[in-house]
Write a protein that holds these residues in place. Sequence first.
Motif, PDB file in Angstrom:
ATOM      1  N   THR A 159       0.868  -1.185   0.077  1.00 23.35           N
ATOM      2  CA  THR A 159      -0.100   0.004   0.087  1.00 23.35           C
ATOM      3  C   THR A 159       0.948   1.258  -0.051  1.00 23.35           C
ATOM      4  N   TYR A 160       2.161   1.101   0.527  1.00 30.93           N
ATOM      5  CA  TYR A 160       3.025   2.399   0.318  1.00 30.93           C
ATOM      6  C   TYR A 160       3.189   2.624  -1.177  1.00 30.93           C
ATOM      7  N   ASP A 161       3.365   1.659  -2.047  1.00 30.08           N
ATOM      8  CA  ASP A 161       3.598   1.783  -3.413  1.00 30.08           C
ATOM      9  C   ASP A 161       2.341   2.373  -4.039  1.00 30.08           C
ATOM     10  N   LEU A 162       1.201   1.945  -3.603  1.00 31.65           N
ATOM     11  CA  LEU A 162      -0.149   2.272  -4.110  1.00 31.65           C
ATOM     12  C   LEU A 162      -0.328   3.722  -3.899  1.00 31.65           C
ATOM     13  N   LEU A 163       0.074   4.247  -2.504  1.00 32.51           N
ATOM     14  CA  LEU A 163      -0.607   5.645  -2.274  1.00 32.51           C
ATOM     15  C   LEU A 163       0.720   6.537  -2.716  1.00 32.51           C
ATOM     16  N   LEU A 164       2.024   6.060  -2.444  1.00 33.07           N
ATOM     17  CA  LEU A 164       2.990   7.183  -2.746  1.00 33.07           C
ATOM     18  C   LEU A 164       3.748   6.873  -4.237  1.00 33.07           C
ATOM     19  N   GLU A 165       3.616   5.711  -4.895  1.00 38.10           N
ATOM     20  CA  GLU A 165       4.667   5.492  -5.894  1.00 38.10           C
ATOM     21  C   GLU A 165       3.510   5.445  -7.224  1.00 38.10           C
ATOM     22  N   GLY A 166       2.286   5.316  -7.072  1.00 37.78           N
ATOM     23  CA  GLY A 166       1.567   5.294  -8.117  1.00 37.78           C
ATOM     24  C   GLY A 166       1.273   3.971  -8.816  1.00 37.78           C
ATOM     25  N   ALA A 167       1.737   2.939  -8.046  1.00 39.17           N
ATOM     26  CA  ALA A 167       1.349   1.575  -8.308  1.00 39.17           C
ATOM     27  C   ALA A 167       0.224   1.294  -8.723  1.00 39.17           C
ATOM     28  N   PRO A 168      -0.120   0.595  -9.595  1.00 39.32           N
ATOM     29  CA  PRO A 168      -1.445   0.078 -10.110  1.00 39.32           C
ATOM     30  C   PRO A 168      -1.927  -1.004  -9.007  1.00 39.32           C
ATOM     31  N   LEU A 169      -3.385  -0.865  -8.604  1.00 35.82           N
ATOM     32  CA  LEU A 169      -4.032  -1.600  -7.715  1.00 35.82           C
ATOM     33  C   LEU A 169      -3.777  -3.157  -7.916  1.00 35.82           C
ATOM     34  N   ALA A 170      -3.754  -3.550  -9.030  1.00 35.82           N
ATOM     35  CA  ALA A 170      -3.728  -4.865  -9.583  1.00 35.82           C
ATOM     36  C   ALA A 170      -2.258  -5.353  -9.133  1.00 35.82           C
ATOM     37  N   ASP A 171      -1.237  -4.672  -9.111  1.00 34.78           N
ATOM     38  CA  ASP A 171      -0.031  -5.069  -8.977  1.00 34.78           C
ATOM     39  C   ASP A 171       0.102  -5.240  -7.347  1.00 34.78           C
ATOM     40  N   SER A 228      -4.869  14.030   0.908  1.00 34.88           N
ATOM     41  CA  SER A 228      -6.100  13.243   1.509  1.00 34.88           C
ATOM     42  C   SER A 228      -6.650  12.336   0.544  1.00 34.88           C
ATOM     43  N   HIS A 229      -6.627  12.429  -0.642  1.00 33.65           N
ATOM     44  CA  HIS A 229      -7.446  11.751  -1.737  1.00 33.65           C
ATOM     45  C   HIS A 229      -6.467  10.473  -2.162  1.00 33.65           C
ATOM     46  N   LEU A 230      -5.221  10.218  -1.681  1.00 40.88           N
ATOM     47  CA  LEU A 230      -4.257   9.184  -2.530  1.00 40.88           C
ATOM     48  C   LEU A 230      -4.926   7.914  -2.570  1.00 40.88           C
ATOM     49  N   LEU A 231      -5.864   7.635  -1.190  1.00 40.93           N
ATOM     50  CA  LEU A 231      -6.281   6.282  -1.293  1.00 40.93           C
ATOM     51  C   LEU A 231      -7.644   6.097  -2.166  1.00 40.93           C
ATOM     52  N   HIS A 232      -8.428   7.136  -1.947  1.00 43.41           N
ATOM     53  CA  HIS A 232      -9.504   7.283  -2.607  1.00 43.41           C
ATOM     54  C   HIS A 232      -9.106   7.185  -4.226  1.00 43.41           C
ATOM     55  N   ASN A 233      -8.460   7.764  -4.623  1.00 39.45           N
ATOM     56  CA  ASN A 233      -8.131   7.901  -5.978  1.00 39.45           C
ATOM     57  C   ASN A 233      -7.497   6.262  -6.471  1.00 39.45           C
ATOM     58  N   ALA A 234      -6.555   5.583  -5.699  1.00 43.60           N
ATOM     59  CA  ALA A 234      -6.210   4.370  -5.772  1.00 43.60           C
ATOM     60  C   ALA A 234      -7.268   3.417  -5.909  1.00 43.60           C
ATOM     61  N   LEU A 235      -8.216   3.773  -4.872  1.00 40.50           N
ATOM     62  CA  LEU A 235      -9.373   2.608  -5.011  1.00 40.50           C
ATOM     63  C   LEU A 235     -10.452   2.771  -6.133  1.00 40.50           C
ATOM     64  N   ARG A 236     -10.171   3.859  -7.028  1.00 42.95           N
ATOM     65  CA  ARG A 236     -11.065   4.114  -7.952  1.00 42.95           C
ATOM     66  C   ARG A 236     -10.537   3.886  -9.148  1.00 42.95           C
ATOM     67  N   GLN A 237      -9.332   3.242  -9.491  1.00 35.80           N
ATOM     68  CA  GLN A 237      -8.766   2.995 -10.684  1.00 35.80           C
ATOM     69  C   GLN A 237      -9.703   2.118 -11.309  1.00 35.80           C
ATOM     70  N   PRO A 238      -9.775   2.465 -12.686  1.00 40.43           N
ATOM     71  CA  PRO A 238     -11.112   1.390 -13.528  1.00 40.43           C
ATOM     72  C   PRO A 238     -10.691  -0.160 -13.218  1.00 40.43           C
ATOM     73  N   ALA A 239      -9.371  -0.426 -12.718  1.00 40.69           N
ATOM     74  CA  ALA A 239      -8.967  -1.927 -12.802  1.00 40.69           C
ATOM     75  C   ALA A 239      -9.849  -2.508 -11.710  1.00 40.69           C
ATOM     76  N   ILE A 240     -10.371  -1.817 -10.584  1.00 47.51           N
ATOM     77  CA  ILE A 240     -11.109  -2.159  -9.503  1.00 47.51           C
ATOM     78  C   ILE A 240     -12.378  -2.951  -9.969  1.00 47.51           C
TER      79      ILE A 240
END
Length: 269
Positions: free
Chosen positions: A68-80, A113-125
């Motif tokens: 989740t560090y990569d998800l929030l701060l490195e822009g890693a795709p959720l699927a990875d 404040s929106h980093l997780l919000h945006n990560a969990l709304r990637q189309p891949a979800i």
Amino acid sequence: MSDSTRSKTPKIIAVANQKGGVGKTTTAINLGAALVEEGLSVLIVDIDPQGNASTGLGIEAEQRGLTTYDLLLEGAPLADVVQPTAIDGLLIAPATTDLSSADIEMVRNDRRSHLLHNALRQPAIGSFGLDYILIDCPPALSLLTVNAMVAADSVLVPLQSEFFALEGLSQLMLTVRELRQTANPNLRIEGVVLTMFDGRNNLSQHVEKDARAYLGELVFETVIPRNVRLSEAPSFAMPVLEYDPSSRGAQAYRALAQEMLKQSVPVGA
Ligand code: ADP
Ligand code: MG
């Protein structure tokens, strides 16, 4: 529930309480497993640098790969970042101690404040077919917890049946109210669940009475008993529902899942 009636958008619940050791991780893991028993698909997002939900579901630190560090701060795709667990239908986005620097690093970001919000709304979800996302929060009202509350539809608060339990709650409720006025107007309280309840103990009964008097219907009817099986299960890398399916702890989390599903407001309603 048949596939055709499943909502495409998962309901996102932040499991939060700024106190440590109150049952957040235990609730995320076992409520998640109980929802899976109901035939639903669940992703647990671990945003506690201690990574207890990840360990408790058998994902050892060296297996964690992207987190989740990569998800929030490195822009890693959720699927990875998302990994399967030993339980079919239960997925995890793991965390490691990397995340302990996240609060400081996030401050520099305009969308902090929106980093997780945006990560969990990637189309891949959509490709995961999820019904629920449970976010296991760290024990602080930090920027990580704020990210969870901005990303979430609702907040589920485990409340340990002990002295001073209600005091910390007012601060948490204030944070929820502030976020409702700013970043997340639709944020709801899913409910408050009493944990580590000991019916023979006057203090437990007292906390329950006070919680129900102050919070009314926000408090789940279901209470989670103090049950040693719940505390043993993580060291066997299993939810208690798998480790000891007939234990009181397992039964309580099943009852909690059913109560939650019964009162649940569909996303977007
Ligand atoms: P948090 O995530 O809020 O820090 P945990 O879920 O990790 O809290 O719980 C703290 C400790 O208490 C853990 O060792 C856990 O196994 C134990 N625990 C949690 N809930 C119960 C319960 N209902 N009965 C007995 N032990 C519990
Ligand atoms: Mg925890």
